[in-house]
Design a protein around this motif. Structure first.
Motif, PDB file in Angstrom:
ATOM      1  N   TYR A   1       0.379  -1.241  -0.024  1.00 54.60           N
ATOM      2  CA  TYR A   1      -0.147   0.251   0.100  1.00 54.60           C
ATOM      3  C   TYR A   1       0.846   1.279   0.039  1.00 54.60           C
ATOM      4  CZ  TYR A   1      -4.216  -3.124   0.814  1.00 54.60           C
ATOM      5  OH  TYR A   1      -4.957  -3.998   0.336  1.00 54.60           O
TER       6      TYR A   1
ATOM      7  N   VAL B   1       1.644   2.116  -3.843  1.00 55.65           N
ATOM      8  CA  VAL B   1       1.292   2.402  -4.776  1.00 55.65           C
ATOM      9  C   VAL B   1       0.516   4.111  -4.220  1.00 55.65           C
ATOM     10  CG1 VAL B   1      -1.291   1.343  -3.333  1.00 55.65           C
ATOM     11  CG2 VAL B   1      -1.475   2.566  -5.689  1.00 55.65           C
TER      12      VAL B   1
ATOM     13  N   PHE C   1      -2.359  -2.320  -9.329  1.00 55.16           N
ATOM     14  CA  PHE C   1      -3.779  -1.347  -8.204  1.00 55.16           C
ATOM     15  C   PHE C   1      -4.631  -0.807  -9.662  1.00 55.16           C
ATOM     16  CE2 PHE C   1       0.006  -1.832  -5.879  1.00 55.16           C
ATOM     17  CZ  PHE C   1      -0.205  -2.196  -4.590  1.00 55.16           C
TER      18      PHE C   1
ATOM     19  N   LEU D   1       2.892   5.907  -5.782  1.00 54.56           N
ATOM     20  CA  LEU D   1       2.585   6.234  -7.375  1.00 54.56           C
ATOM     21  C   LEU D   1       1.683   7.145  -7.424  1.00 54.56           C
ATOM     22  CD1 LEU D   1       3.573   2.536  -8.395  1.00 54.56           C
ATOM     23  CD2 LEU D   1       4.212   4.552  -9.423  1.00 54.56           C
ATOM     24  N   ARG D   2       0.611   6.799  -6.641  1.00 54.70           N
ATOM     25  CA  ARG D   2      -0.482   7.682  -6.644  1.00 54.70           C
ATOM     26  C   ARG D   2       0.231   9.319  -6.826  1.00 54.70           C
ATOM     27  NH1 ARG D   2      -4.008  10.831  -3.700  1.00 54.70           N
ATOM     28  NH2 ARG D   2      -3.544  10.288  -1.691  1.00 54.70           N
TER      29      ARG D   2
ATOM     30  N   ASN E   1      -6.631   1.447  -9.741  1.00 50.05           N
ATOM     31  CA  ASN E   1      -6.589   3.319 -10.073  1.00 50.05           C
ATOM     32  C   ASN E   1      -5.653   3.434 -11.021  1.00 50.05           C
ATOM     33  OD1 ASN E   1      -4.824   2.196  -8.361  1.00 50.05           O
ATOM     34  ND2 ASN E   1      -4.496   4.080  -6.783  1.00 50.05           N
ATOM     35  N   LEU E   2      -4.536   3.074 -10.964  1.00 52.61           N
ATOM     36  CA  LEU E   2      -3.533   3.386 -11.743  1.00 52.61           C
ATOM     37  C   LEU E   2      -3.884   3.198 -13.275  1.00 52.61           C
ATOM     38  CD1 LEU E   2      -0.098   1.960  -9.547  1.00 52.61           C
ATOM     39  CD2 LEU E   2      -1.668   4.589  -9.853  1.00 52.61           C
TER      40      LEU E   2
END
Lengths: 349, 349, 349, 349
Positions: free
Chosen positions: D12, D15, D46, D18-19, D48-49
């Motif tokens: 987590y 990610v 993930f 990255l976000r 969302n990416l």
């Protein structure tokens, strides 16, 4: 078989009373009143009750209630005290799940609940319904003030050290960091209670002062027989994004005597015969889900240092913290088996 | 830099507009009105905004709003139509997030929203703000009816087959089984919305009829250019115990032509240049959390049988389903980069 | 009092069996086995059981199990069929909560479960344990295949129309949009099941094919007496961020005869004497929380158009969808009151 | 524009990095490694990416990493220390989100993390990355030990009183009752972390001892310049059924001087120029949702009695408690605006 009345059955303590009492073999709910919902079937409001009862809400009629053996008040604060006198005069016992008969200190009651007490004389004769600690008085009582949910976790969590022959803890050191599921705030249309304001969120609340603080202080005084030493007890409640469940993490400084006492043994012995209080093994961590829907309170002790005790005290706020304990008190008052209607096992997962 | 007004910023679409617009490089929120909260700092109501704005709610003053380049209405249905005429006359553009400018059919509007339309002429000139499908009209529009959240998932989910040269689907077969997080119901003090009534629970709602049905019907007619064939579209919304997120599972019968078409390719091509619509690979299942907080809609196609198409269409109901799409429309209207302020990535986990 | 064995009590159906059976007045759990946890007290694994049982897990010893009157298999698929023969030969009845005795079609079993069936002969004699529909056969059965959770909602949801004298529905039109709480996936350490991957999220899963599809097809064939018409039934399961609960939204096209039938009356009559199936009034929406922890299934019917029927069918996946129905079957097999141990009311809120 | 490497991007914190970094205007992620997922697109793990990056996981190749300006380790404890030396020799800066560079005390490190430190010399030169307190050292650092999530709430919550000219608090009295969302435990396939074990539940954990305790002790010593007085700090973490969010409720006894100090003013002044630390008005209660997804920590003070201070300290454990603070440190190290990439507003509701 006794006949039971419930006043104000539209909240969560109301539906819990029904869930429990509809399976009680010695009690039958005869009347269920609501100021606003008279004529409505309770199963239309609480769909879990569909198929289990045809009860309808009715207007509060004191003459009807007088025919009951016992009346539970699952109402807002201030209602039970309006009717308790009339009921007890008719030999109907009263169990109030609100605060009307919790505090003997009238000043504190008026300060925190913003109203004058309607029957101070009856209040004096009423009994505080912490079942395990006041069983003998409850047997004789006509009016029971059913304890608040937070105070139940604190009293059962600290009673063994408070009632010990020696002074084991320093009363002024008590810190109660308490956490409750959202149902503890009741069933009310309020912005602060809606799903999207509470899910995936955590916060403290009532930090400036909570009504259960004076109840805790008075209860600790009664249990310990000491006065003037608990005023500075710290009590900070927090709101957990879950429906039911309550955990109090209680921090206490031990006296020299306390540090040298086998507290685990003390607790186990104190609650050895209590079916609803579970002293878990050393090293445990009680989970609220382990008592979901059950009339049980689980305790675990920790000693991070020789002079510090941490008590973890968990229950379902609506059961042992409210409706379950109320039925437990009814069972004691009427001489039923204390676990009648209350033997259900917690729902996990 | 344009100046922005928001009318009715106390709901969830209001706070979402602020979250997005406070980071927009070409737009500045100048006015924020509330009937009930005038004088209050918005950051005192929505604590996520603390430190990001000093805006206070003010009373709705039409003369102040007229000085804005654009005014968003994040109000209940029926408010925007009272003020839109005055604003457009002052060359202020209007984007209504409620239903006042969604339905061209006045009868349907009155039937479902229980009020007469205040400015039917302006309604005729308004543009339905489904950004991807109406981009050209939005560029020229003075008044935008921002789409409902459910209708957005359905339109973007079906547009490629509805706009195809051939008839690919049987319009009378459409079944929309839709699921929404609780924030879709807004920020209201209502018993049905409180935490303990919604957590750990699932149910259908609005089964007898939902306001988004006529909007879906009208939209599908507009997209397909066909009338009289969508009345029997089935639309059943369900409530999911989560804050944000919406998934529509759409079932359609394919025509012979549809059965022989490479629908995956059709969809990918249709949305090839759309930054906010993601056609996932065959076999995928879009998760609502993948777009949490993001202005994105994800689609996946499934063909359990040669003649049946299932479209899964997921978005954040408050972003692509409301405030995000509204800002997207503003960007189109004012010639800004369409993703200005909207480039944020979904919050996962 | 009969003696009961449970094989594989470390999953959620295992702990549910215990929760129910520990309060059963006619059955006593004597043995509880686990491949991995032998010697461990079950209450140390499932803290809700603390104080209610001293049972320890033991290794699976077939000779010990043979002394039981009935053995429940709460194991992964493929375990019960290894031991069922030996048990029935010893006159021990078998109730399998996994899939070993659900499908009569061996090809389908091998295709979906990836293993050959170990006792095809015994399978032929086994009975599919959908209690309400197969009660007479269950009474005589030695081996029960307890139904899958989804198939239970579908069968009880459609039985009245499938068993009607006339053809009321078009079987090829059936669409089942199903939603389940996360406990339906069992108690397994898998990345896809952890809290942060499932909370505040919604998605379809198993879209390419789910093991319950062949079970549904076979069951609908058995109920209706028709073959070859249910293969194209659409079944799309979705995952809801809640622990327990299952709702199937079932869409069916009605025949001419179906359109003219009073389906509400038909359903009410069909289930008039069934204590565990509740046909709600027209216009209702069953909530999963209304049956949380209870062995009940609630149904509501909707007709958006004269030719379309929507059935909403809700249950607790772990109770009526698994352990509760298994105990119901045991009660039928041994001639106990069918609701013995199953009279608990759903936990709400 | 600097080039960034991330080692271990499957958790987590990975990610989240990255976000944040995919929207950073001065940094570009060039390499993303994973022991187990090499060749997989990160957006397939993930979702969302999706649409925001084409990055694929690669095997850890130290020569590739050496070409980065900075490498983040979002790995289990013990990985960064294997590679940090090689990287710093190549002038690549290292930010470790695990514990390898948090504790200067090697004994404590070995005791709590069960491994010998691989580069004690480099550890001595590394800087503890509590951005607000160590900004000057961070500017010069080659290796950063990014703080644990709990310790961040405690340090920022107590720094103003610890750094005051006078002794304001009694260090031995500190009690930290901490609560965290489930994502704090990472992304791991473990039975204790699955949805049905955590939802609708609350419990303490790590009661016997938690790795963040020695980190808290060392940090409080460093901030205050006092040693030997914090060993008995009590730290009890609890698990909240929410994805993100962390609140520490900190109880402290005040000295005479502390009791007479205007602590609210002291805190406001101390953090007056800190964009990411918000001292809320007296009487406030910080909610974790107010910082969901945001690099912010909010503090509120309460004095239930003249001699007792309660500090409420809230953050998003994955942002200010992990990935956000790591990027904040990167910004400091490279002279970027400290809020570059970190200006996002919390997602509420």
């Amino acid at each position: 078989m006794i006949s039971v009345g419930i006043v104000g059955g539209t909240g969560y303590t109301g539906v819990e009373l029904l869930r429990i009492l509809l399976r009680h073999t010695q009690a039958q709910v005869q009347v269920l009143t609501s100021r606003t919902e008279a004529g409505k079937r309770v199963a239309d409001m609480f769909p879990n009750l569909r198929g289990h009862t045809d009860l309808e809400f009715s207007d509060l009629d004191i003459d009807v209630l007088k025919q009951c053996d016992v009346v539970f008040f699952a109402t807002p604060h201030g209602v039970a005290m309006q009717h308790a006198q009339a009921l007890t005069e008719a030999n109907t016992k009263v169990i109030d799940l609100a605060a009307d008969f919790r505090l003997q200190n009238l000043e504190q009651f008026e300060k925190w609940y913003g109203m004058q007490h309607a029957c101070p004389e009856l209040l004096k004769d009423s009994v505080y319904g912490l079942s395990e600690l006041n069983r003998d008085k409850i047997k004789q009582a006509n009016v029971i003030g059913n304890p608040g949910c937070y105070p139940t976790t604190v009293q059962l969590g600290l009673a063994p050290v408070l009632k010990a022959a020696q002074d084991l803890i320093k009363p002024e050191s008590i810190i109660i960091d308490a956490k409750s599921g959202v149902s503890g705030a009741g069933r009310k249309a309020s912005l602060g209670m809606i799903y999207s304001e509470n899910a995936d969120n955590f916060k403290a609340y009532g930090v400036a002062g909570h009504r259960h603080h004076p109840e805790i202080v008075e209860a600790l005084e009664n249990i310990s027989g000491k006065t003037g030493v608990f005023e500075h007890v710290i009590f900070i409640p927090h709101l957990v994004p879950m429906i039911r469940g309550m955990l109090s993490t209680i921090y206490v400084d031990l006296t020299e005597a306390g540090a040298q006492t086998d507290l685990q043994a003390l607790y186990e012995q104190f609650y050895a015969n209590e079916p609803f209080v579970d002293v878990m093994p050393a090293g445990s961590s009680p989970e609220t889900r382990s008592v979901r829907g059950a009339n049980q309170l689980r305790i675990a002790l920790h000693k991070p240092h020789p002079n510090k005790l941490i008590v973890l005290s968990a229950q379902d706020n609506l059961v042992k913290g409210a409706a379950g304990q109320a039925v437990q008190n009814m069972n004691i008052m009427f001489g039923f088996a204390e676990d009648e209607g209350l033997a259900g096992i917690g729902l996990l997962p």
